[in-house]
Design an enzyme around this catalytic site. Structure first.
Site, mmCIF file in Angstrom:
data_model
loop_
_atom_site.group_PDB
_atom_site.id
_atom_site.type_symbol
_atom_site.label_atom_id
_atom_site.label_comp_id
_atom_site.label_asym_id
_atom_site.label_seq_id
_atom_site.Cartn_x
_atom_site.Cartn_y
_atom_site.Cartn_z
ATOM 1 N N HIS A 12 -18.147 90.768 62.143
ATOM 2 C CA HIS A 12 -18.297 90.093 60.843
ATOM 3 C C HIS A 12 -17.244 88.999 60.649
ATOM 4 C CE1 HIS A 12 -15.699 93.691 59.352
ATOM 5 N NE2 HIS A 12 -14.942 92.718 59.778
ATOM 6 N N HIS A 195 -10.100 94.046 69.041
ATOM 7 C CA HIS A 195 -9.328 92.847 68.729
ATOM 8 C C HIS A 195 -8.025 93.227 68.057
ATOM 9 C CE1 HIS A 195 -11.464 93.507 64.901
ATOM 10 N NE2 HIS A 195 -10.832 92.522 64.300
HETATM 11 FE FE LIG Z 1 -12.842 92.450 60.137
#
Ligand SMILES: [Fe+3]
Ligand SMILES: [Fe+3]
Lengths: 282, 118, 282, 118
Positions: A12, A195
């Site tokens: 997102h 990430h």
């Molecule tokens: Fe996020």
């Protein structure tokens, strides 16, 4: 009674919203990412869900540290998209489904989940970007389902365990299937995959671990509950803890799912992007 | 099984777990950054950074980290990246710029590092 | 490791704060109520707790319906008492114990309680009146322990079940006993007993049900988990649901408790007032 | 075992369970009352009740209930007693006054009713 059609995962990342705005879908940087979506669009057109339960993690717009809920469920008539600090233009509000929200909250509190109910809630890119990816032009898409946003805490440790996230999903699925209306529901699990934005390890991505998660989230999500929260930080990166949203979504689908499409691409912005569409047995 | 104390965190090199200890340290800094969600607060900070940091009661090390644009020092001082991202936005820094600043790379080098992990 | 000394229950009616301010303790209306406290004061003087976990329910100061947590735990350095709408003078802040707060939150989230952590929190009469009752002059009492406020939702249905409240207390007790500091902790369960402020049934009080609760909360709290939430509204009154705070407190004490003192009086303001001091086995 | 729907509530005479259904109805009214925690908002309401109710978007039945000081009508309209208590405070009504208003008793009669249950 309502029917859970299936679940869809997606990253997102704010940059995705920007790429959509600028029409960069066929740009060489973006194409391998956007290639993951046509099959999802076809499936959505085919099934036309009435409701979308959008499981995301707020990134410092809807909640601050003064009141940081583990699990928050929206129960508003509409959800505003507000300025997140970068001055991006806000969209029109997304229509809510407060009757469904309250049904879920009633059912889950009875099942011993300690929900924070939100009768007013600003939603950030974690909620909005997936809506734009799956219903182009959202909120101005005539097929856009009414939404129930669910946000889990990944900002402030302690975050929920992977087991609690999966169990949350199971209780959510039970709640949805007992909603007394002939309606079709799709569930989004947004965020991830690996990430890390902060620290000397910024830029960390872990393809092997992502593949392990992608495999098991489909066929054996229980296996993933063995991962401790600190292992998740270590292996998925500090912000890869957003994988909890995938666990929550997965729990709601039940045991019998079919994988319709899968995409995985490194990198989009700082992130390994994963897209998965799982259909529930009818 | 994880142990029952907030010192249970394993050591993850280059990674600060934003737990209660860090949150206690960084509350004022994070609150200032959270309030940058509103344009009027961003403008007020740009007009008078020192006065704005004073208003939120930031401690000296936090103010110095901001003056130095030193992201790692902000994190050491309890800053949470989700809130700090709003401060970075004021300086028009992308997440790749922020990644480069923290890892001693140019933005271009940082992007190459990301792509190299595919 | 920390030790849980015991638990104290009390009503927390705003009028009590007013009576304390005006020195009405020997007034005929107030005396039967305040007679419940000397033994509690003596016990506190004897044991000198280092920390107080104050379990109360916010009444529309610290939380609104936009973000209504089922269970909220304060994690601030201090807690402000603010104007609740009646223009009463606010007190100096109450000192917090954020290290203990975070220890509790870490332990309880691991044990699958979905906590809302509050690093800033305004506390209302539900928190303040018991502090003034037990530590006269609070927060300006040199013996005042540092506080961890815990608020449960009794404003917005669905409220937690009585079983969930008792289980919350059990997990809280486990967390406290694992706090790595030689320290003594007292737990308050504030609110109740039977009362109803709203509707044609306003003024409802139920002495028989209160006595049933008082008996069982001491010796057999599990029995009380058989009461459904709607039965609690029916039998304790719409605001008598505050009895959930007593259940949460009780769960933290363990099986082996000794009743040191008990008081019950009808009415104070609109409420049946109950005071109970339970000491844990050493 | 309670059933899985927000219609599971048993009927309790004279009692409105403040559930999601009532909360949806009363949000604007409750928000206005919650904001009475701040003295400046109480003063603004006193200075111009109609304008203040307009600002919060109260619907007609809610405005009329407030004009009539009709507590039962406010509850019927989704008002929650904890927030309404702040409105009552503006009119200097005690909880016994409010109890009397709802039960058709004078305040003194209401107090006697309370004491009679000892
Ligand atoms: Fe996020
Ligand atoms: Fe109360």
């Amino acid at each position: 009674m309502a029917q859970v059609l299936g679940g869809i995962t997606t990253s997102h990342i704010p940059a995705v919203g920007n790429a959509i705005d600028k029409g960069l879908q066929d740009d060489p940087y973006w194409k391998p990412f956007f290639d993951g979506y046509p099959k999802v669009h076809a499936w959505i057109r085919q099934h036309k869900p009435d409701y979308v339960v959008n499981i995301y993690n707020d990134h410092g717009l809807g909640f601050f540290l003064d009141r940081m809920p583990t699990f928050a469920i929206g129960a508003a008539h509409e959800y505003r998209n507000e300025d997140e600090g970068w001055g991006l233009p806000s969209l029109a509000p997304f229509p809510g489904a407060p009757e469904l929200s309250w049904h879920i909250i009633e059912s889950m509190v009875e099942d011993e989940f300690d929900i924070t109910s939100c009768q007013e809630l600003a939603v950030d890119h974690g909620f909005v970007v997936p809506m734009q990816l799956f219903w182009p032009g959202a909120p101005n898409n005539p097929d856009l389902p009414r939404a129930v946003p669910i946000s889990a805490n990944t900002v402030q440790h302690p975050i929920p365990t992977l087991k609690r996230a999966l169990d949350f999903g199971k209780a959510l699925g039970k709640a949805l299937r007992s909603f007394p209306e002939e309606a079709k529901v799709v569930i989004l699990g947004t965020g991830g995959l690996s990430h890390q934005l902060d620290g000397q390890r910024a830029g960390f991505i872990n393809k092997d671990f992502d593949q392990y998660c992608l495999e098991n989230i489909v066929s054996n999500p229980e296996e993933l509950t063995r991962i401790s929260r600190m292992e998740l930080v270590e292996k998925a990166g500090a912000q890869g803890t957003e994988f909890l949203m995938w666990m929550m979504m997965r729990g709601a689908l039940g045991d019998d799912v079919t994988e319709i499409t899968r995409n995985y691409h490194i990198p989009i912005s700082n992130t390994a992007a994963g897209t998965l569409l799982l259909e529930c047995a009818a | 099984m994880e142990s029952h104390s907030h010192d249970y965190h394993i050591d993850i090199p280059g990674t600060t777990v934003f737990d209660g200890r860090m949150a206690m340290k960084g509350y004022a800094l994070n609150k200032m950054c959270y309030d940058f969600n509103r344009a009027e607060n961003r403008e007020a900070f740009k007009a008078d950074p020192e006065g704005w940091m004073e208003k939120y009661g930031l401690r000296d090390a936090q103010r110095q980290a901001i003056r130095d644009n030193d992201i790692l020092a902000m994190i050491e001082e309890g800053g949470n990246i989700y809130y700090l991202a709003k401060l970075a936005g004021i300086f028009k820094l992308s997440v790749q710029d922020v990644g480069g600043l923290q890892t001693g790379r140019t933005t271009e080098e940082f992007k190459q590092f990301l792509a190299s992990q595919a």
